[in-house]
Design a protein around this motif. Sequence first.
Motif, PDB file in Angstrom:
ATOM      1  N   ALA A   1       0.840  -1.204   0.000  1.00  0.00           N
ATOM      2  CA  ALA A   1       0.000   0.000   0.000  1.00  0.00           C
ATOM      3  C   ALA A   1       0.873   1.251   0.000  1.00  0.00           C
ATOM      4  O   ALA A   1       0.638   2.187  -0.766  1.00  0.00           O
ATOM      5  CB  ALA A   1      -0.936  -0.001   1.205  1.00  0.00           C
ATOM      6  N   SER A   2       1.880   1.248   0.825  1.00  0.00           N
ATOM      7  CA  SER A   2       2.774   2.405   0.905  1.00  0.00           C
ATOM      8  C   SER A   2       3.515   2.634  -0.408  1.00  0.00           C
ATOM      9  O   SER A   2       3.586   3.756  -0.913  1.00  0.00           O
ATOM     10  CB  SER A   2       3.764   2.187   2.052  1.00  0.00           C
ATOM     11  N   LEU A   3       4.050   1.571  -0.964  1.00  0.00           N
ATOM     12  CA  LEU A   3       4.805   1.704  -2.214  1.00  0.00           C
ATOM     13  C   LEU A   3       3.916   2.051  -3.407  1.00  0.00           C
ATOM     14  O   LEU A   3       4.294   2.886  -4.238  1.00  0.00           O
ATOM     15  CB  LEU A   3       5.614   0.431  -2.481  1.00  0.00           C
ATOM     16  N   PHE A   4       2.752   1.433  -3.491  1.00  0.00           N
ATOM     17  CA  PHE A   4       1.828   1.778  -4.579  1.00  0.00           C
ATOM     18  C   PHE A   4       1.407   3.246  -4.469  1.00  0.00           C
ATOM     19  O   PHE A   4       1.310   3.946  -5.471  1.00  0.00           O
ATOM     20  CB  PHE A   4       0.592   0.881  -4.573  1.00  0.00           C
ATOM     21  N   ALA A   5       1.148   3.700  -3.255  1.00  0.00           N
ATOM     22  CA  ALA A   5       0.738   5.099  -3.066  1.00  0.00           C
ATOM     23  C   ALA A   5       1.870   6.061  -3.413  1.00  0.00           C
ATOM     24  O   ALA A   5       1.643   7.109  -4.000  1.00  0.00           O
ATOM     25  CB  ALA A   5       0.277   5.320  -1.627  1.00  0.00           C
ATOM     26  N   GLU A   6       3.082   5.681  -3.063  1.00  0.00           N
ATOM     27  CA  GLU A   6       4.230   6.557  -3.303  1.00  0.00           C
ATOM     28  C   GLU A   6       4.702   6.533  -4.761  1.00  0.00           C
ATOM     29  O   GLU A   6       5.008   7.570  -5.338  1.00  0.00           O
ATOM     30  CB  GLU A   6       5.393   6.135  -2.399  1.00  0.00           C
ATOM     31  N   ASN A   7       4.755   5.342  -5.348  1.00  0.00           N
ATOM     32  CA  ASN A   7       5.370   5.177  -6.666  1.00  0.00           C
ATOM     33  C   ASN A   7       4.382   4.923  -7.799  1.00  0.00           C
ATOM     34  O   ASN A   7       4.766   4.946  -8.961  1.00  0.00           O
ATOM     35  CB  ASN A   7       6.360   4.011  -6.643  1.00  0.00           C
ATOM     36  N   GLY A   8       3.143   4.615  -7.470  1.00  0.00           N
ATOM     37  CA  GLY A   8       2.176   4.257  -8.492  1.00  0.00           C
ATOM     38  C   GLY A   8       2.241   2.774  -8.813  1.00  0.00           C
ATOM     39  O   GLY A   8       3.139   2.051  -8.374  1.00  0.00           O
TER      40      GLY A   8
END
Length: 177
Positions: free
Chosen positions: A19-26
Motif C-alpha cells: 500500500a505504501s509503495l503503490f501510493a508513493e510510486n504508483g
Amino acid sequence: MTPKDDALNRKDQILDAAASLFAENGYYKTTTAGVAASVGVTQPYVFHFFKTKESLYLAVLERAYQRILYAFSTVDAPPEQLKETMGRAFTELIGSHRDEILLVMMAYATPEKEVRAYTRREIAIIHERVTARFQAAGIPDADVEASSFIAEGLLIAMSETLDLPHLCRWREKHVEE
C-alpha cells in the motif's frame, strides 16, 4: 505464535508495504521485489501469497474497501448528523490508513482492466450502502446525496494526494475539530 499466525502477520506486512509503495510510486513503478525488500522477505515469498503484482494490488484495494464499508456501516448517529458523522469516519480512515484509502479513491485511474472493473464494482457497492443508510435515516433524495457524499470523498482524496488542502475546506474544518 504459530507458524500460521506468523504467515498471516507477514501477509499483513506485505499488504502494508505494498500500500505504501503503490501510493508513493504508483502501480507501474512499484515492483514485487521492492515490496519484498521493504518487508525483509524474498520476492518468491510475496508470490506465495499473491501470484501477480495485480493480485497484490487488488488485495490492497480489497482490504481498504472493507475498511470503508465497515466504517460507513458502523457509524451511529441521529439522521440529521449521519452524513457529517460518516464524513468524519472517512477522514479518520485517511488518518489511520492514508495510503490504502487514497489508493481506493484513485484506483479508477489505473488502466489495468481488472483493477478498473474491480474498482467500478466496489464503488458501486459503497454507493448502494451509503444510499441505503441515507434512505433508512430519511434523508431526502438519498441517491443524489450518496453521490454527492462520494464526490466529496474523491475531492478529499485529490486534495490529500496533491497536497492542496484548500481544495477541500470541509476536510480542513474537521481536522481542526
